[in-house]
Design a protein around this motif. Structure first.
Motif, mmCIF file in Angstrom:
data_model
loop_
_atom_site.group_PDB
_atom_site.id
_atom_site.type_symbol
_atom_site.label_atom_id
_atom_site.label_comp_id
_atom_site.label_asym_id
_atom_site.label_seq_id
_atom_site.Cartn_x
_atom_site.Cartn_y
_atom_site.Cartn_z
ATOM 1 N N CYS A 8 76.158 26.587 86.011
ATOM 2 C CA CYS A 8 74.840 26.976 86.527
ATOM 3 C C CYS A 8 74.187 25.788 87.234
ATOM 4 C CB CYS A 8 73.953 27.452 85.385
ATOM 5 S SG CYS A 8 72.278 27.908 85.898
ATOM 6 N N PHE A 9 73.784 25.994 88.482
ATOM 7 C CA PHE A 9 73.146 24.953 89.284
ATOM 8 C C PHE A 9 71.632 25.168 89.248
ATOM 9 C CE2 PHE A 9 71.661 22.912 93.184
ATOM 10 C CZ PHE A 9 72.400 21.732 93.211
ATOM 11 N N LEU A 10 70.889 24.150 88.829
ATOM 12 C CA LEU A 10 69.430 24.206 88.834
ATOM 13 C C LEU A 10 68.935 23.547 90.121
ATOM 14 C CD1 LEU A 10 67.044 25.158 87.038
ATOM 15 C CD2 LEU A 10 66.831 22.777 86.285
ATOM 16 N N ALA A 11 68.288 24.342 90.966
ATOM 17 C CA ALA A 11 67.859 23.862 92.278
ATOM 18 C C ALA A 11 66.342 23.740 92.346
ATOM 19 C CB ALA A 11 68.336 24.829 93.360
ATOM 20 N N PRO A 12 65.831 22.811 93.165
ATOM 21 C CA PRO A 12 64.385 22.708 93.377
ATOM 22 C C PRO A 12 63.930 23.770 94.376
ATOM 23 C CG PRO A 12 65.488 21.105 94.742
ATOM 24 C CD PRO A 12 66.571 21.788 93.936
ATOM 25 N N PRO A 13 62.645 24.122 94.384
ATOM 26 C CA PRO A 13 62.150 25.079 95.382
ATOM 27 C C PRO A 13 62.312 24.556 96.811
ATOM 28 C CG PRO A 13 60.555 24.774 93.609
ATOM 29 C CD PRO A 13 61.601 23.731 93.429
ATOM 30 N N SER A 14 62.243 23.222 96.968
ATOM 31 C CA SER A 14 62.379 22.606 98.289
ATOM 32 C C SER A 14 62.679 21.126 98.103
ATOM 33 C CB SER A 14 61.093 22.768 99.103
ATOM 34 O OG SER A 14 60.038 22.028 98.501
ATOM 35 N N TRP A 15 63.138 20.491 99.185
ATOM 36 C CA TRP A 15 63.372 19.046 99.138
ATOM 37 C C TRP A 15 62.058 18.292 98.922
ATOM 38 C CZ3 TRP A 15 66.884 15.586 98.243
ATOM 39 C CH2 TRP A 15 66.637 14.247 98.604
ATOM 40 N N ALA A 16 60.988 18.727 99.561
ATOM 41 C CA ALA A 16 59.695 18.070 99.412
ATOM 42 C C ALA A 16 59.228 18.107 97.960
ATOM 43 C CB ALA A 16 58.649 18.724 100.325
ATOM 44 N N GLU A 17 59.460 19.224 97.290
ATOM 45 C CA GLU A 17 59.055 19.347 95.892
ATOM 46 C C GLU A 17 59.889 18.436 95.009
ATOM 47 O OE1 GLU A 17 57.245 20.584 92.306
ATOM 48 O OE2 GLU A 17 56.591 20.526 94.412
ATOM 49 N N LEU A 18 61.167 18.293 95.327
ATOM 50 C CA LEU A 18 62.019 17.393 94.551
ATOM 51 C C LEU A 18 61.526 15.956 94.679
ATOM 52 C CD1 LEU A 18 64.595 17.268 92.787
ATOM 53 C CD2 LEU A 18 65.853 16.715 94.868
ATOM 54 N N GLU A 19 61.179 15.541 95.887
ATOM 55 C CA GLU A 19 60.632 14.201 96.096
ATOM 56 C C GLU A 19 59.342 14.015 95.313
ATOM 57 O OE1 GLU A 19 61.491 12.087 100.154
ATOM 58 O OE2 GLU A 19 60.686 14.099 100.566
ATOM 59 N N ARG A 20 58.484 15.028 95.344
ATOM 60 C CA ARG A 20 57.204 14.935 94.638
ATOM 61 C C ARG A 20 57.420 14.760 93.139
ATOM 62 N NH1 ARG A 20 53.876 17.413 91.543
ATOM 63 N NH2 ARG A 20 55.268 19.201 91.254
ATOM 64 N N ARG A 21 58.363 15.516 92.585
ATOM 65 C CA ARG A 21 58.637 15.420 91.152
ATOM 66 C C ARG A 21 59.193 14.057 90.778
ATOM 67 N NH1 ARG A 21 61.505 21.344 89.984
ATOM 68 N NH2 ARG A 21 59.693 22.619 90.579
ATOM 69 N N LEU A 22 60.056 13.525 91.623
ATOM 70 C CA LEU A 22 60.649 12.223 91.329
ATOM 71 C C LEU A 22 59.606 11.125 91.364
ATOM 72 C CD1 LEU A 22 63.132 10.579 90.684
ATOM 73 C CD2 LEU A 22 63.683 10.513 93.105
ATOM 74 N N VAL A 23 58.754 11.138 92.374
ATOM 75 C CA VAL A 23 57.690 10.137 92.480
ATOM 76 C C VAL A 23 56.697 10.317 91.335
ATOM 77 C CG1 VAL A 23 55.751 9.339 93.875
ATOM 78 C CG2 VAL A 23 57.919 9.903 94.977
ATOM 79 N N GLY A 24 56.407 11.576 90.999
ATOM 80 C CA GLY A 24 55.420 11.860 89.964
ATOM 81 C C GLY A 24 55.842 11.427 88.581
ATOM 82 N N ARG A 25 57.162 11.300 88.341
ATOM 83 C CA ARG A 25 57.614 10.877 87.008
ATOM 84 C C ARG A 25 57.151 9.467 86.685
ATOM 85 N NH1 ARG A 25 63.854 12.505 85.965
ATOM 86 N NH2 ARG A 25 64.180 10.612 87.177
ATOM 87 N N GLY A 26 57.116 8.611 87.704
ATOM 88 C CA GLY A 26 56.659 7.245 87.500
ATOM 89 C C GLY A 26 57.569 6.397 86.626
#
Length: 200
Positions: free
Chosen positions: A129-147
């Motif tokens: 099972c592949f878990l995908a982000p809604p979009s590339w922009a959202e993936l970037e936002r989540r990565l930056v937001g983790r801190g």
């Protein structure tokens, strides 16, 4: 069920492998499964990286030394292992997975792309099972937001994520992680359903 608790899954020996790009939320979705469906056993990986704030040894990962990791490799004690982000090593202990499946317990592996490929080789009946982000922009936002990573590490992870996203066609099923609870339920449903292969 009368008491309101979730019904147990009905395919007791199924192994589902959950993988996807960095920061897509694999751990969060797996934690949701752990809370809502304790009848599904979730493998705890070993890793040579240090624990992040809030992580508990034996719950989030087994944090081990390089020497201990080497010993597990030498003894064929890992179902899969990989160097992730060109840094720490991660792996899935073999014995607990085999023991749960032999006992008829549904099992979930939350691992990276390299590990998922190794599991497919060793356990071809596993559902990938592949878990995908809604979009590339959202993936970037989540990565930056983790801190949790600095700029250099963040760029390294984004480069890895681009490669990981391109591997989606290798998987049997894709779940888009727009909402954690929804993704969690879709993942649990895979244990109940007869789904085996979606991609040709």
């Amino acid at each position: 069920m009368p008491d309101g608790s979730p019904a147990p899954v009905t395919r007791p020996s199924r192994l589902v492998v959950l993988a996807g790009p960095t920061a897509v939320g694999k751990g969060t979705v797996a934690a949701c499964v752990r809370r809502s469906h304790p009848d599904i056993w979730i493998s705890v990986s070993v890793t040579t990286r240090p624990a992040r704030p809030g992580e508990v040894d034996g719950v989030h990962y087994h944090f081990i030394s390089d020497a201990e990791f080497d010993r597990l490799i030498a003894e064929d004690g890992l179902l899969e292992w990989a160097v992730v982000h060109r840094a720490a090593r991660y792996g899935t202990p073999r014995a607990p997975v085999e023991e749960r499946l032999a006992a008829g317990t549904p099992a979930l592996l939350e691992i990276d792309l390299q590990g998922a490929r190794q599991v497919r080789e060793r356990m071809p009946d596993a559902l990938m099972c592949f878990l995908a982000p809604p979009s590339w922009a959202e993936l970037e936002r989540r990565l930056v937001g983790r801190g949790t990573e600095g700029p250099e590490e963040r760029e390294r992870r984004l480069a890895t994520a681009r490669t990981e996203l391109a591997a989606e066609p290798e998987f049997d099923v894709t779940i888009v992680n727009t909402d954690v609870e929804t993704a969690c339920q879709e993942l649990v449903d895979l244990f109940r359903s007869g789904t085996s292969r979606v991609h040709s």
